[in-house]
Design a protein around this motif. Sequence first.
Motif, PDB file in Angstrom:
ATOM      1  N   PRO A   1       0.676  -0.863   0.346  1.00 32.90           N
ATOM      2  CA  PRO A   1      -0.176  -0.209  -0.485  1.00 32.90           C
ATOM      3  C   PRO A   1       0.765   1.089   0.232  1.00 32.90           C
TER       4      PRO A   1
ATOM      5  N   ARG B   1       2.067   2.061  -3.171  1.00 36.21           N
ATOM      6  CA  ARG B   1       0.947   2.333  -4.496  1.00 36.21           C
ATOM      7  C   ARG B   1       1.364   3.676  -4.324  1.00 36.21           C
TER       8      ARG B   1
ATOM      9  N   ASP C   1       4.373   5.241  -5.746  1.00 36.23           N
ATOM     10  CA  ASP C   1       4.166   4.609  -7.269  1.00 36.23           C
ATOM     11  C   ASP C   1       3.625   6.646  -7.488  1.00 36.23           C
ATOM     12  N   ASP C   2       2.527   6.444  -7.328  1.00 29.10           N
ATOM     13  CA  ASP C   2       0.959   7.175  -7.870  1.00 29.10           C
ATOM     14  C   ASP C   2       2.083   9.207  -7.566  1.00 29.10           C
TER      15      ASP C   2
ATOM     16  N   ARG D   1       9.599   5.342 -11.850  1.00 28.94           N
ATOM     17  CA  ARG D   1       9.686   4.813 -10.434  1.00 28.94           C
ATOM     18  C   ARG D   1      11.437   3.943 -11.487  1.00 28.94           C
TER      19      ARG D   1
END
Length: 182
Positions: free
Chosen positions: A61, A64, A67-68, A77
């Motif tokens: 989590p 993520r 990454d966003d 990335r």
Amino acid sequence: MLPDESLEKVASEIRVCVRCKLSLSRQNCVPGDGPNSARVVFIGEAPGKNEDKTGRPFVGPAGRILDDALHKAGIERSRIFITNIVKCRPPGNRRPSKEESASCIPYLERQISIIGPRIICILGSSAYSTVLDGKSIMKDRGKIIKRNGQEYLITIHPAAAIYNKDLRQVLVDDISRLVSYL
Ligand code: URA
């Protein structure tokens, strides 16, 4: 640097490391991911459950959210190197002890010296206190500081933004500052 030094060599040493007791409970070590030509090294705290399972950093989590934020800040990335202060998961995701961090930090130092990044992104208070002896992440986040010839951008840990959604924009803003600095 030794002539045969490389990220692969450091990773292969990490995979058989027994310097601290985190080695007893790990499923996989998580040396870090990214090219040796990376201009930025991101440093988190420690692998969590998903990272321990896969051997890759920031894939759960918190990953993520990171990454966003990378995407919104306009950096892929695949262009950055991501790692942690300790390379094995602390049981129950507790904070790594001072001794565990101290025994693992030589691996991080070698990774940084191989890559020679333009800037290092410190993710959260554990990395901030271990690498820079920093005290308050919320006071210092967003700052770029220079220490011993190396530049660092200080920001929050992406896990802090899992429940506090306002912090997601903070992460985007700080990483955008880093990107415009490259
Ligand atoms: N949190 C971290 O600090 N590092 C990871 O790799 C995953 C979650």
